[in-house]
Design an enzyme around this catalytic site. Structure first.
Site, PDB file in Angstrom:
ATOM      1  N   HIS A   4      -8.562  -0.776   5.404  1.00 39.68           N
ATOM      2  CA  HIS A   4      -8.923  -2.071   5.998  1.00 39.68           C
ATOM      3  C   HIS A   4      -9.394  -2.991   4.877  1.00 39.68           C
ATOM      4  O   HIS A   4     -10.196  -2.567   4.028  1.00 39.68           O
ATOM      5  CB  HIS A   4     -10.010  -1.894   7.068  1.00 39.68           C
ATOM      6  CG  HIS A   4     -10.383  -3.177   7.727  1.00 39.68           C
ATOM      7  ND1 HIS A   4      -9.577  -3.779   8.693  1.00 39.68           N
ATOM      8  CD2 HIS A   4     -11.429  -4.012   7.539  1.00 39.68           C
ATOM      9  CE1 HIS A   4     -10.138  -4.924   9.061  1.00 39.68           C
ATOM     10  NE2 HIS A   4     -11.259  -5.091   8.382  1.00 39.68           N
ATOM     11  N   ASN A  43       0.842  -1.207   0.000  1.00 36.05           N
ATOM     12  CA  ASN A  43       0.000   0.000   0.000  1.00 36.05           C
ATOM     13  C   ASN A  43       0.871   1.248   0.000  1.00 36.05           C
ATOM     14  O   ASN A  43       0.551   2.234  -0.671  1.00 36.05           O
ATOM     15  CB  ASN A  43      -0.942  -0.004   1.208  1.00 36.05           C
ATOM     16  CG  ASN A  43      -2.179  -0.860   0.948  1.00 36.05           C
ATOM     17  OD1 ASN A  43      -3.080  -0.447   0.229  1.00 36.05           O
ATOM     18  ND2 ASN A  43      -2.194  -2.054   1.492  1.00 36.05           N
ATOM     19  N   ASN A  73      -7.069   5.054   7.581  1.00 39.57           N
ATOM     20  CA  ASN A  73      -6.622   3.656   7.623  1.00 39.57           C
ATOM     21  C   ASN A  73      -7.225   2.904   6.450  1.00 39.57           C
ATOM     22  O   ASN A  73      -8.346   3.213   6.019  1.00 39.57           O
ATOM     23  CB  ASN A  73      -7.089   3.018   8.944  1.00 39.57           C
ATOM     24  CG  ASN A  73      -6.690   1.546   9.062  1.00 39.57           C
ATOM     25  OD1 ASN A  73      -5.538   1.194   8.835  1.00 39.57           O
ATOM     26  ND2 ASN A  73      -7.657   0.706   9.386  1.00 39.57           N
ATOM     27  N   ASP A 105     -10.772   6.916  14.502  1.00 44.66           N
ATOM     28  CA  ASP A 105     -11.208   7.597  15.739  1.00 44.66           C
ATOM     29  C   ASP A 105     -10.747   6.722  16.913  1.00 44.66           C
ATOM     30  O   ASP A 105      -9.920   5.833  16.743  1.00 44.66           O
ATOM     31  CB  ASP A 105     -12.737   7.830  15.724  1.00 44.66           C
ATOM     32  CG  ASP A 105     -13.509   6.516  15.699  1.00 44.66           C
ATOM     33  OD1 ASP A 105     -14.737   6.583  15.524  1.00 44.66           O
ATOM     34  OD2 ASP A 105     -12.889   5.433  15.849  1.00 44.66           O
ATOM     35  N   GLU A 106     -11.333   6.934  18.086  1.00 47.44           N
ATOM     36  CA  GLU A 106     -10.839   6.214  19.276  1.00 47.44           C
ATOM     37  C   GLU A 106     -11.116   4.712  19.206  1.00 47.44           C
ATOM     38  O   GLU A 106     -10.508   3.930  19.915  1.00 47.44           O
ATOM     39  CB  GLU A 106     -11.478   6.788  20.562  1.00 47.44           C
ATOM     40  CG  GLU A 106     -10.889   8.132  21.015  1.00 47.44           C
ATOM     41  CD  GLU A 106     -11.259   9.291  20.089  1.00 47.44           C
ATOM     42  OE1 GLU A 106     -10.526  10.297  20.089  1.00 47.44           O
ATOM     43  OE2 GLU A 106     -12.274   9.168  19.361  1.00 47.44           O
ATOM     44  N   GLY A 107     -12.027   4.312  18.330  1.00 47.37           N
ATOM     45  CA  GLY A 107     -12.366   2.873  18.266  1.00 47.37           C
ATOM     46  C   GLY A 107     -11.454   2.122  17.322  1.00 47.37           C
ATOM     47  O   GLY A 107     -10.451   2.653  16.848  1.00 47.37           O
ATOM     48  N   ARG A 113       4.666   0.358  27.712  1.00 47.47           N
ATOM     49  CA  ARG A 113       3.869   0.737  26.537  1.00 47.47           C
ATOM     50  C   ARG A 113       3.693   2.250  26.504  1.00 47.47           C
ATOM     51  O   ARG A 113       3.709   2.873  25.437  1.00 47.47           O
ATOM     52  CB  ARG A 113       2.497   0.047  26.594  1.00 47.47           C
ATOM     53  CG  ARG A 113       1.691   0.205  25.312  1.00 47.47           C
ATOM     54  CD  ARG A 113       2.325  -0.587  24.215  1.00 47.47           C
ATOM     55  NE  ARG A 113       1.823  -0.308  22.884  1.00 47.47           N
ATOM     56  CZ  ARG A 113       1.766  -1.237  21.939  1.00 47.47           C
ATOM     57  NH1 ARG A 113       2.146  -2.480  22.205  1.00 47.47           N
ATOM     58  NH2 ARG A 113       1.347  -0.926  20.725  1.00 47.47           N
ATOM     59  N   ASP A 140     -11.431   0.506  13.700  1.00 47.35           N
ATOM     60  CA  ASP A 140     -12.141   0.438  12.407  1.00 47.35           C
ATOM     61  C   ASP A 140     -13.543   1.047  12.500  1.00 47.35           C
ATOM     62  O   ASP A 140     -14.481   0.592  11.826  1.00 47.35           O
ATOM     63  CB  ASP A 140     -12.247  -1.033  11.927  1.00 47.35           C
ATOM     64  CG  ASP A 140     -10.885  -1.684  11.796  1.00 47.35           C
ATOM     65  OD1 ASP A 140     -10.805  -2.912  12.002  1.00 47.35           O
ATOM     66  OD2 ASP A 140      -9.912  -0.967  11.516  1.00 47.35           O
TER      67      ASP A 140
HETATM   68  C1  GRF Z   1      -3.200  -5.023   3.665  1.00 47.74           C
HETATM   69  O1  GRF Z   1      -3.989  -6.148   3.361  1.00 47.74           O
HETATM   70  C2  GRF Z   1      -4.033  -4.005   4.384  1.00 47.74           C
HETATM   71  O2  GRF Z   1      -5.379  -4.017   4.018  1.00 47.74           O
HETATM   72  C3  GRF Z   1      -3.945  -4.457   5.794  1.00 47.74           C
HETATM   73  O3  GRF Z   1      -2.633  -4.973   5.950  1.00 47.74           O
HETATM   74  C4  GRF Z   1      -2.128  -5.334   4.699  1.00 47.74           C
HETATM   75  C5  GRF Z   1      -0.905  -4.492   4.470  1.00 47.74           C
HETATM   76  O4  GRF Z   1      -0.273  -4.880   3.363  1.00 47.74           O
HETATM   77  N1  GRF Z   1      -4.201  -3.350   6.667  1.00 47.74           N
HETATM   78  P1  GRF Z   1       1.005  -4.020   2.867  1.00 47.74           P
HETATM   79  O5  GRF Z   1       1.973  -3.936   4.025  1.00 47.74           O
HETATM   80  O6  GRF Z   1       0.502  -2.667   2.489  1.00 47.74           O
HETATM   81  O7  GRF Z   1       1.504  -4.808   1.711  1.00 47.74           O
END
Ligand code: GRF
Length: 216
Positions: free
Chosen positions: A109, A13, A107, A146-148, A65, A150
């Site tokens: 997902h 990504n 993010n 946000d705080e949650g 942490r 996804d």
């Molecule tokens: C992807 O499948 C993304 O949706 C998820 O983690 C994976 C990351 O892949 N959050 P990369 O590191 O971007 O190849």
């Protein structure tokens, strides 16, 4: 627009963002930092090859942490991005970071939220659950953080049909290729050009029907 990209794994990504900036599908944007919690993340190699500053800080490097969370916050404050992009980042983002960058963290997902998301839903597990449930369509979602987990306002989604011969691996790969690597760059470009706002907890995109739906 300056973006910091947070990664943990292969970085495909991140690569889609780098390529999008280089080929002009992402405008008004530069990556000011790549952060990883995982020193072995190939994403860090991709950043190096692209000449992008990178930093690796793992929770394992800190006594507590809380100390790690503070170090992550300071790293981002120093980089001073306009937008923080979680691109396969498996670290739980501290509340202090979510607050500091309120409304400026997105993010990607690998499912159509609200399906197959939330605590414990990451990587192959997401696709295993989709196949287990027998859904005919899955896909990917870009949302504000946000705080949650996804749970933030959804920016873009793209469906991917599931095939009878799919395995979790083949489905993951097709969702990355056909959905993630398209909608994450698109979302960044929309935000970089001031076309995204949050109204009453929902995302509004300028010219969505004409300019975005047709390209999705
Ligand atoms: C992807 O499948 C993304 O949706 C998820 O983690 C994976 C990351 O892949 N959050 P990369 O590191 O971007 O190849």
């Amino acid at each position: 627009m300056k973006i910091a990209v947070l990664v943990s794994g292969g970085g495909t990504n991140l690569q889609a963002i780098i390529d999008g900036i280089n080929n002009g599908t992402i405008t008004n944007t530069e990556i000011c930092l790549v952060y990883s919690n995982n020193p072995g993340a190939y994403a860090l190699e991709r950043a190096k090859k692209a000449g992008i500053p990178s930093v690796c800080k793992s929770p394992k490097d800190y006594e507590t942490r809380a100390e790690f969370n503070e170090a992550l916050l300071q790293t981002l404050v120093e980089a001073d991005p306009d937008l923080v992009v979680l691109a396969g980042c498996l670290v739980v983002i501290p509340e202090s970071v979510v607050k500091r960058f309120q409304g400026r963290i997105i993010n990607i997902h690998p499912s159509l939220i609200p399906s197959f998301c939330g605590t414990g839903y990451y990587g192959l597990k997401v696709h295993e659950k989709a196949l287990e449930r027998g859904v005919r369509v899955s896909g990917a979602t870009v949302h504000f953080v946000d705080e949650g987990t996804d749970t933030g306002p959804i920016i873009l989604q793209k469906p991917v049909m599931i095939r009878d011969d799919d395995t979790a691996k083949s489905l993951q790969q097709r969702i990355m290729e056909q959905a993630e690597w398209k909608i994450l760059p698109m979302a960044i470009d929309l935000i970089a050009n001031g076309r995204v706002k949050i109204v009453d907890g929902h995302v509004v995109i300028d010219d969505y029907d004409d300019k975005v739906l047709s390209e999705l």
